[in-house]
Design a protein around this motif. Structure first.
Motif, PDB file in Angstrom:
ATOM      1  N   ILE A 287     -17.181 -36.738-107.629  1.00 16.54           N
ATOM      2  CA  ILE A 287     -16.472 -35.640-107.500  1.00 16.54           C
ATOM      3  C   ILE A 287     -15.305 -35.707-107.995  1.00 16.54           C
ATOM      4  O   ILE A 287     -14.618 -34.608-108.273  1.00 16.54           O
ATOM      5  N   TYR A 288     -14.596 -37.019-107.454  1.00 14.69           N
ATOM      6  CA  TYR A 288     -13.484 -37.153-107.666  1.00 14.69           C
ATOM      7  C   TYR A 288     -13.159 -37.228-109.415  1.00 14.69           C
ATOM      8  O   TYR A 288     -12.166 -36.021-109.932  1.00 14.69           O
TER       9      TYR A 288
ATOM     10  N   GLY B 233     -13.676 -33.493-110.753  1.00 15.57           N
ATOM     11  CA  GLY B 233     -12.182 -32.406-110.533  1.00 15.57           C
ATOM     12  C   GLY B 233     -11.274 -32.743-111.724  1.00 15.57           C
ATOM     13  O   GLY B 233     -10.322 -31.827-112.152  1.00 15.57           O
ATOM     14  N   GLU B 234     -10.485 -33.851-111.889  1.00 11.04           N
ATOM     15  CA  GLU B 234      -9.879 -34.607-112.908  1.00 11.04           C
ATOM     16  C   GLU B 234     -10.532 -33.881-115.153  1.00 11.04           C
ATOM     17  O   GLU B 234      -9.569 -33.271-115.422  1.00 11.04           O
TER      18      GLU B 234
ATOM     19  N   TRP C 229     -12.555 -31.114-115.261  1.00 14.15           N
ATOM     20  CA  TRP C 229     -12.879 -29.925-115.363  1.00 14.15           C
ATOM     21  C   TRP C 229     -11.350 -29.449-116.073  1.00 14.15           C
ATOM     22  O   TRP C 229     -11.505 -28.324-116.517  1.00 14.15           O
ATOM     23  N   LYS C 230     -10.364 -29.522-115.130  1.00 17.21           N
ATOM     24  CA  LYS C 230      -9.203 -29.897-116.053  1.00 17.21           C
ATOM     25  C   LYS C 230      -8.598 -29.806-117.112  1.00 17.21           C
ATOM     26  O   LYS C 230      -8.121 -28.624-117.647  1.00 17.21           O
TER      27      LYS C 230
ATOM     28  N   HIS D 198      -6.733 -23.793 -98.916  1.00 15.39           N
ATOM     29  CA  HIS D 198      -7.280 -25.392 -98.217  1.00 15.39           C
ATOM     30  C   HIS D 198      -7.681 -25.614 -96.707  1.00 15.39           C
ATOM     31  O   HIS D 198      -8.800 -26.169 -96.398  1.00 15.39           O
TER      32      HIS D 198
END
Length: 330
Positions: free
Chosen positions: A187-188, A191-192, A194-195, A253
């Motif tokens: 997951i960590y 996110g990185e 995908w950007k 959030h």
């Protein structure tokens, strides 16, 4: 002069030795008495010893550049390991405390290797690129371990398996904990990446590869049927969601965290009172088709103080009594 000329080579070799320890979950030798334990620890200790040799060379090249960090976590670790060493030397059986046994391999000698591993990793992986190599090797190995759990669903005897998936780790509890780490790292990184995704090269497929690892890790977690890991994961989500709901700067959030908390409440309610959904009003917690159909939850229907739980309670009692007899130095 030779060391100064080859400083970067020594650094890279030492880093890759540390990364090689991530292969430990795949190490297995059926001709050992404890095939899932001893050979893994022997491999880990050997590689860490080699990496320590490289680290000593780096310290000789530049003490200021490679010296152990002095942050709070490192200092507390040194204090903890120092007191464990004192406890080992003054315990009722120093030799056994130092070497441990071949079933668990948790003697002080092995624990020191874990401490050395922490110090080396803390001081030799200092940039995002270095840690990215660590994460990708971890996820690659985890993919293979999760595949082993998948194979055990069709062939329970694979790798001396049993009713619950254990893969190359040999113990469902270990598999559940390992799968938890794989999930969070996936997951960590997702996110990185995908950007930064592009339509060229590996970056195009990297996020989807992470999703595959995440799904397999989640399935391995479920197939392990480890109650403690389920409770621990639920507690982790509870703490994180409460922290976000109370302290996040963005309203979106906070609302997302509140929504996850509400979903957790609904899931727990269905588990505890799910009997009414199956037409069995007398059913108690865990005594429902809903719970029995989910591998990660159905073992909650078999909670008692007998069997393995009774053994653990006795072990805790022994530990408490030992602490009362020697509360300072073990």
């Amino acid at each position: 002069r030779w060391m100064l000329r080859h400083e970067q080579t020594i650094l890279r070799v030492t880093q890759w030795l540390l990364i090689a320890t991530l292969l430990v979950p795949l190490v297995y030798a059926s001709n050992f008495i404890f095939p899932f334990i001893t050979v893994k620890v022997f491999f880990f200790r050997s590689v860490v010893a080699l990496a320590l040799g490289g680290y000593v060379l780096l310290l000789l090249i530049s003490w200021e550049r490679y010296r152990p960090a002095r942050d709070a976590i490192t200092l507390w670790l040194f204090a903890f390991m120092g007191w464990l060493l004192v406890s080992t030397l003054f315990g009722v059986d120093p030799a056994h405390s130092w070497w441990g046994d071949y079933e668990r391999m948790m003697g002080m000698f092995t624990l020191l290797h874990y401490a050395v591993f922490f110090v080396l990793a803390r001081n030799l992986f200092r940039d995002a690129a270095s840690w990215r190599r660590v994460w990708w090797v971890l996820l690659g190995v985890g993919f293979l371990v999760s595949l082993g759990a998948l194979v055990q669903q069709f062939n329970p005897d694979f790798l001396s398996g049993g009713a619950r998936a254990a893969s190359t780790l040999g113990n469902p509890i270990y598999l559940a904990t390992y799968a938890g780490y794989l999930g969070f790292v996936s997951i960590y990184l997702f996110g990185e990446l995908w950007k930064k995704r592009t339509d060229q090269g590996f970056a195009r497929y990297a996020p989807w590869a992470l999703l595959v690892v995440l799904v397999l890790a989640a399935l391995a977690f479920v197939w392990s049927e480890t109650r403690g890991a389920v409770v621990g994961l639920g507690a982790a989500f509870l703490v994180v969601c409460c922290s976000i709901a109370l302290g996040a700067a963005r309203r979106a959030h906070r609302l997302l965290a509140i929504g996850v908390l509400a979903a957790m409440v609904v899931v727990v309610a269905l588990v505890v009172w799910g009997g009414s959904l199956t037409g069995r009003a007398s059913a108690g917690p865990g005594d429902t088709r809903l719970v029995q159909s989910v591998p990660a939850l159905r073992r909650f229907a078999d909670v008692s103080i007998t069997g393995s739980n009774e053994t653990r309670l006795r072990t805790w009692g022994i530990g408490l009594q030992a602490w009362l007899e020697r509360p300072i130095m073990g």
